[in-house]
Design a protein around this motif. Sequence first.
Motif, PDB file in Angstrom:
ATOM      1  N   VAL A   1       4.738  -7.600   5.501  1.00  0.00           N
ATOM      2  CA  VAL A   1       4.960  -6.824   6.729  1.00  0.00           C
ATOM      3  C   VAL A   1       4.736  -5.336   6.448  1.00  0.00           C
ATOM      4  O   VAL A   1       4.056  -4.643   7.215  1.00  0.00           O
ATOM      5  N   ALA A   2       5.286  -4.896   5.326  1.00  0.00           N
ATOM      6  CA  ALA A   2       5.233  -3.465   5.004  1.00  0.00           C
ATOM      7  C   ALA A   2       3.792  -2.961   4.877  1.00  0.00           C
ATOM      8  O   ALA A   2       3.390  -1.999   5.537  1.00  0.00           O
ATOM      9  N   THR A   3       2.995  -3.602   4.032  1.00  0.00           N
ATOM     10  CA  THR A   3       1.616  -3.113   3.838  1.00  0.00           C
ATOM     11  C   THR A   3       0.745  -3.390   5.050  1.00  0.00           C
ATOM     12  O   THR A   3      -0.249  -2.706   5.274  1.00  0.00           O
ATOM     13  N   GLY A   4       1.114  -4.407   5.836  1.00  0.00           N
ATOM     14  CA  GLY A   4       0.338  -4.730   7.040  1.00  0.00           C
ATOM     15  C   GLY A   4       0.481  -3.678   8.126  1.00  0.00           C
ATOM     16  O   GLY A   4      -0.295  -3.665   9.086  1.00  0.00           O
ATOM     17  N   GLY A   5       1.461  -2.812   7.961  1.00  0.00           N
ATOM     18  CA  GLY A   5       1.691  -1.783   8.983  1.00  0.00           C
ATOM     19  C   GLY A   5       1.232  -0.412   8.551  1.00  0.00           C
ATOM     20  O   GLY A   5       1.523   0.574   9.222  1.00  0.00           O
ATOM     21  N   MET A   6       0.469  -0.312   7.429  1.00  0.00           N
ATOM     22  CA  MET A   6       0.018   1.018   6.984  1.00  0.00           C
ATOM     23  C   MET A   6      -1.391   0.921   6.394  1.00  0.00           C
ATOM     24  O   MET A   6      -2.073  -0.081   6.557  1.00  0.00           O
TER      25      MET A   6
END
Lengths: 501, 501, 501, 501
Positions: free
Chosen positions: C438-443
Amino acid sequence: MDTRRSKTATAFVAALTLTLVAGGAAAQGAPPADAAAARPLSPVKPARETAAKRAAVNAVDRHAAELTGLSDRIWAYAETALREHKSAAALADYAEQRGFKVERGVAGMPTAFVATYGSGRPVIGVMGEYDALPGISQKASPVKEALETGAGGHGCGHNLFGAASLGAALAIKEQIAAGKLDGTIRFYGTPAEENYGGKIYMAREGLFDGVDVVLAWHPSDETQADMVSSQAMVDLMVEFQGKAAHAAGDPWNGRSALDAAELFTHGINQMREHVKPTSRMHYTIPAAGDVPNVVPEHAKVWLWLRDWERDEVEGLLARTRKLAEGAATMTGTAATVHVQGGSWNMLVNETGERLLHSNLLWLGPIVYTEAEQAFARQIQQATGVPEVGMFGGIKPLEGQVAEGGSTDVADVSWIAPTLHVSVATSPKDAPWHAWPVVATGGMSIGHKGLVQASKVLAATMVDLYEQPRTLAAIQAEFKAKKGDTAYKAYVPDGPPPVPEG
Amino acid sequence: MDTRRSKTATAFVAALTLTLVAGGAAAQGAPPADAAAARPLSPVKPARETAAKRAAVNAVDRHAAELTGLSDRIWAYAETALREHKSAAALADYAEQRGFKVERGVAGMPTAFVATYGSGRPVIGVMGEYDALPGISQKASPVKEALETGAGGHGCGHNLFGAASLGAALAIKEQIAAGKLDGTIRFYGTPAEENYGGKIYMAREGLFDGVDVVLAWHPSDETQADMVSSQAMVDLMVEFQGKAAHAAGDPWNGRSALDAAELFTHGINQMREHVKPTSRMHYTIPAAGDVPNVVPEHAKVWLWLRDWERDEVEGLLARTRKLAEGAATMTGTAATVHVQGGSWNMLVNETGERLLHSNLLWLGPIVYTEAEQAFARQIQQATGVPEVGMFGGIKPLEGQVAEGGSTDVADVSWIAPTLHVSVATSPKDAPWHAWPVVATGGMSIGHKGLVQASKVLAATMVDLYEQPRTLAAIQAEFKAKKGDTAYKAYVPDGPPPVPEG
Amino acid sequence: MDTRRSKTATAFVAALTLTLVAGGAAAQGAPPADAAAARPLSPVKPARETAAKRAAVNAVDRHAAELTGLSDRIWAYAETALREHKSAAALADYAEQRGFKVERGVAGMPTAFVATYGSGRPVIGVMGEYDALPGISQKASPVKEALETGAGGHGCGHNLFGAASLGAALAIKEQIAAGKLDGTIRFYGTPAEENYGGKIYMAREGLFDGVDVVLAWHPSDETQADMVSSQAMVDLMVEFQGKAAHAAGDPWNGRSALDAAELFTHGINQMREHVKPTSRMHYTIPAAGDVPNVVPEHAKVWLWLRDWERDEVEGLLARTRKLAEGAATMTGTAATVHVQGGSWNMLVNETGERLLHSNLLWLGPIVYTEAEQAFARQIQQATGVPEVGMFGGIKPLEGQVAEGGSTDVADVSWIAPTLHVSVATSPKDAPWHAWPVVATGGMSIGHKGLVQASKVLAATMVDLYEQPRTLAAIQAEFKAKKGDTAYKAYVPDGPPPVPEG
Amino acid sequence: MDTRRSKTATAFVAALTLTLVAGGAAAQGAPPADAAAARPLSPVKPARETAAKRAAVNAVDRHAAELTGLSDRIWAYAETALREHKSAAALADYAEQRGFKVERGVAGMPTAFVATYGSGRPVIGVMGEYDALPGISQKASPVKEALETGAGGHGCGHNLFGAASLGAALAIKEQIAAGKLDGTIRFYGTPAEENYGGKIYMAREGLFDGVDVVLAWHPSDETQADMVSSQAMVDLMVEFQGKAAHAAGDPWNGRSALDAAELFTHGINQMREHVKPTSRMHYTIPAAGDVPNVVPEHAKVWLWLRDWERDEVEGLLARTRKLAEGAATMTGTAATVHVQGGSWNMLVNETGERLLHSNLLWLGPIVYTEAEQAFARQIQQATGVPEVGMFGGIKPLEGQVAEGGSTDVADVSWIAPTLHVSVATSPKDAPWHAWPVVATGGMSIGHKGLVQASKVLAATMVDLYEQPRTLAAIQAEFKAKKGDTAYKAYVPDGPPPVPEG
């Protein structure tokens, strides 16, 4: 010869023994000639009829409308364990209004209370319950129809239980007030019987210490003084913690807590061969993995262990801990065994039960109207049991049975002599903890049971106040049977699990 | 309240009931005040002492040397089930020499025989066993030492059993011959009790039809008329047939019969929760694969099902068939269930047992010498049980116990009223089916038991000939308890499994 | 010798065979004539660079801000399966605004849609997913912190998936519009991959019929054209219905559904020995009794069966039905087996994957900034995996692995040739379906993967339009591998399980 | 997406990888630099034909009558493991007569011997087995008929194995004697392959230390140089000790060892989900109670654990110990785990196998007469496999298969480079370890295989003497694959289990 010759297990033989007991001569005929299995004991002495007893029973009749009103309110509240706020208040307020001194919120439970009147010895206690069961809301109707879908219902008849017991206490209070009896009467408002075991917390708190005799009754489908013990029981949650892994991707990296739970239950089932025939072990599996594609890292087995002997339960508990430990070792998981609660076996007081039985015979059977019988038969038809209607008679005293069960009343029975009677409030053989009990508990059938229960408790209490020798005999039997055993509650340390809000 | 309110299981309650029974006034004191579990019944009437009874008992004493001689020979033969050729011949020859008419080789078994004397009614039978157990050869010594390594031994005391029963029959025969008693006496030489159940084949053959009463005794570590029933039992072999495959090469092509057997036993263990507490199920796995690198294509579970009620056993049998069928379905294997044998539960005749008990009391306890007590204590020391020596007293009548076991005597009890008594022949609590029983069975301790057993059987039989009302009461109780049940032997069709050679 | 000599299992050998590997520029010779199952691949031909391909790739760059904007909105919506209303609308609206003809609510699912542009052959499809996972809300931060506690999160990167695929379709649309390519481009908005399998319903509806080639990609921790198949899978609910009874009162009257479930799973575990090493079976037990004092009358096992061969799954399914039937027979309960869904194994198209691989090589590795690498390493540190940062390189083509898994993309692969590529969007080895994704998918890390995926899909599609012989070879391989097999969806008859409200 | 994205299990992927296959003349290029696990082989170079090789092969033909005579005698002796006295003597005597120096009774086994000729390097060993299997006596006939009922039979063709290998050694000896080759030839007479693992004791004794290459062959239904590894294996006996009790009388006092065994095997079956797909675990239950009426106090599970990787086997062994310990804890019993033996996985030497393959191609296929084909087809008909007759051709080199198995040859492969070839001696697909193998092993079909095996071993050994660079390459591959691993035999300490008498 394929038998075990040694007779060393004699102690156990006693545990299965059926003590068989006769009622009054009027109530029972001669024992059948061939009844090897069931034999009469010495007959029960007829109940003494005194002025105080007559007055107490009349008092119950006098308050009957109020008591059934209380019962109907509690029936409608249908509050479940430790949430019985309105129910407890209704009973406590009534006691207070009638002159009892009431202590509320005892033993850490907002819905537990003690109502006392009088002073000095003897101190006689009578217990009342008032918690409902979740999810079985029902109208006072002979067909299944919820009063409020999803709500609770009094499927164990505790609305009647609390009101009848308080009615008996009130009847005694009036005799003390009138100077006809001497001593103290105490009503115990005992919440949360269906879950948690409110009496256990009250027992742990010492609230029954120093009481001479405690009485209780319970709604049933027949009327009988209870010679049958209940089972000691311990309630466990056994948890296993493993290691998750993708069940298709790398299951070899997973350690399944569910595997451990299955080995554990397999072990429980094998162990059934190697426990006494009186033991019972039963479980469900409340947690057993979330989704199939993950190796379950957490699983829980909810287990009850029971026997008519508490020592056997302790033995089962020790072996269960080994089962859990071994199952964890086998599966590379970790096990935890939580003792969540438990109750003791009932210490039956035969002297007291014979006294109760004599008063049942003195009161005579409950008589039902044709409409009530039709109501009962309609329920019996709907639930597939014989359509015999209500059974108003008095069953003879009866010995131990193979059928088990547990109650928190039993914990009290190790602190004070405890007398217990069942009174008919529901159709013969209709399912318990189910809508039929709710239905009859909310109308005249239940009300008649309430009044009868209240009377038999009141009459028996009068005897306890008036017959010091009988009281002494009850206490002597209690002491002899209890022996050196020191009561210790099974519930975990700390306060009761009172729900928030 | 966590109990099952309905009391519909009343029939079952009876099955667990302890019928509690008093002996004579001399033998027992008053019941303990608090003994809720164990209560005296009406007292046993003292035994009648008649001339014929005195004469019969004296006859046993007169023949004691011959009877112990017979016992010692059979003890030395130590022949196992259906191989008791010399043992059966020794007893049959003795009976023939003493005037009995002997029919040998009955019911298809070369070692079964019937010896008859007299004519007309009543016809009283008495049974004697004489088979040994394999592999427990032992000298008549208080330390464990084989007479012949690997050979059999009388670890169940059947050498005493056969000789004592025949001695009792001979004592009666002499009274009939002397005109003191009228009727027929019949000795049944019943082989193969430890295996196969010889009496079952004799019962199937009709050899007990028309007999008025049958008596038997059994060696034990104490003396008591047996009120305790035995369990009905059925012996099964459950076989599974799968498909072999190389267990490393292509296990996916195999269908494991052992998998099926393991599921089957898992199912048995689960089923323990769902059977009556009186049921017993126990098994071994005689075949479970040959070598690990082949998927097992064949497996066998050997299973015994028991209960004090034959109907329960039939229910277990039906469910076991389903277990086998289901386990086969689950594993892609085929199941076969073979009923290999079985016996019925003992139909206890209380009237008859009270008669036996009265004669035990009339005879008085067995008295042992200090040397015999020392011998017994030495055995007790060697086997780790309390060193209390022999117990010569008479135990009171006693109710049903939880401990189970089966015997082929029970099959006879459904054809004719059957009276059974235990007589002490071995040290209290020493292991049964083991060397201590062999040891004392070959010396004076066993001989004393033999004589006492012979006397109590003879005395009781005299009563049966002399007291028509007692005989009628015994038969009436038998008929009432048997009801409509028709006996059918559990053994497979066809001849008994007589070994070759 | 303890081996299985026969080599008849050759067909199975092939199933485990590693189809080999073409990577860089070095050449391999022709495969040996007899090695059908296992042979070296010819080297991958370098990708063709054409004006249309350059234009398409530039178009992706041109729309990159819009595409990442779309992705970020869907990331924030975080809508779970069949609830992706805003997400589907965002993509469909964008397509419509850019000139596609959009059909919404196809195949009975409000959140499924098809966007089409152009006409005539070839018809090339590209699929995009956009459903989130429940309960793993996370900020675009390298430490675990929920965006909204309890909410869903894009732990499988489908926010990137949908936007990148639509970006590729748009790039092709613009080339068709510009006259540089001829034919039809179709974007499939495929909801509910994480649950239900939206593509399966779309396949059943015929939405992929007549499409020449379908492409898809998936976020991953590395970039590679996928030669690895997925497992065919079937999702079952096995229910047992027994008979309740009071577990202490009369357990002998109960028939436990939980007993049946435990035998069933025991049978599953035994069966593991007798299935191909490629098979996977895994389960949870969602229902296993309510309270311990009632014999469980209902139990459910939720089971997934998988294998790389659908025929094996069918075999497992047939045997599972037998397991359930047998377990019910053993326990006196009734079993029902519900097929709830399932997917096919992926029909890998080697020709197509080589084409994808060539375009990956042509595009070159993804380059990360030091800040991005630090962000990745911080996640790796937090999750206990090697702190190696992002891996931007291109993995060589790779053969079949032992690690399994399933996807609804596979169902499409039996209707049209399906090409699949993984593109790095998350730190190497960080846990999947979890907050790091989720984290890397949003940046920016996710955004770079989105752009790279969009480009490789676009470039490969250009080849399919421009190289009829390659397209034909892909289709020929598809036809040869598919053979006579007729696709039939595993999902139950009737509409998709669209949630209300 | 329901897959496990992380690719960390790469090492395992390699274990299942098919290392591919070179056969005929076609060429492959170099393997890609990064594809360590999976790459095409270079083609097999044609075998070199030299004068020594021609002479060696002719020597086999010259001695063929003697070799088949030896084989037929051993076939008739049919002596089982460690009882092969006449068989070992026949081979050792022949070697001695032909000029070998023979050391008999090596490694503690009377039937093991080493025959040596020549001196200096290289030292080439060739192994021969000669033990039969129990109970499968069979005539040299195409229908099943015992030569001697109940006797052993050469169902694994070891009569051919020993004679052919010795024949090859003799052919080399003659070339050394003739000065055509330099070095040492050593024949290993290796008993007890079917049980105990004779080579393991010989390896432990150091008898293979310092040998440059060891060769072996095995009868089969087809001819092929073996690239397929065997499984590492460990053989365990897991014993449980409980406490006996009368199963009907007081089962609650028993602790069942059989319960423990059943939990243990349940645990094994659960563990199958959580091991690598390459692992195999299989068991039988040799002891599981004697009679049903005694709670079993002793039980044994015989278990084999296997995998293509010895490390995995070690892991399984450690987990098995935990399974046994946990099952004992659960049941109140005690567990013991005995490692009874075991073998390592085969270290396949690809360079050597390619050399063997080249010589198989050089020799050409085996040609059968029509009578031989009819004989083979008659067996195939009788055993229900396709009636295709003998397969005389040469199978291409082939990669790893999923089908497992173990051999004590593998232990040798960790001490010296070991080359292994299968040669057809029995009808295609006819059952192994069964009468068909005995039948063809005793007539011309087996003889032809014997001669072919002898020739290919001889020809390959000639290469090893004549081609130092090939020998060095074989040894280099061995060293690289072996790495740091130190061989340690799995057999228990102490002498081999030589039977008495």
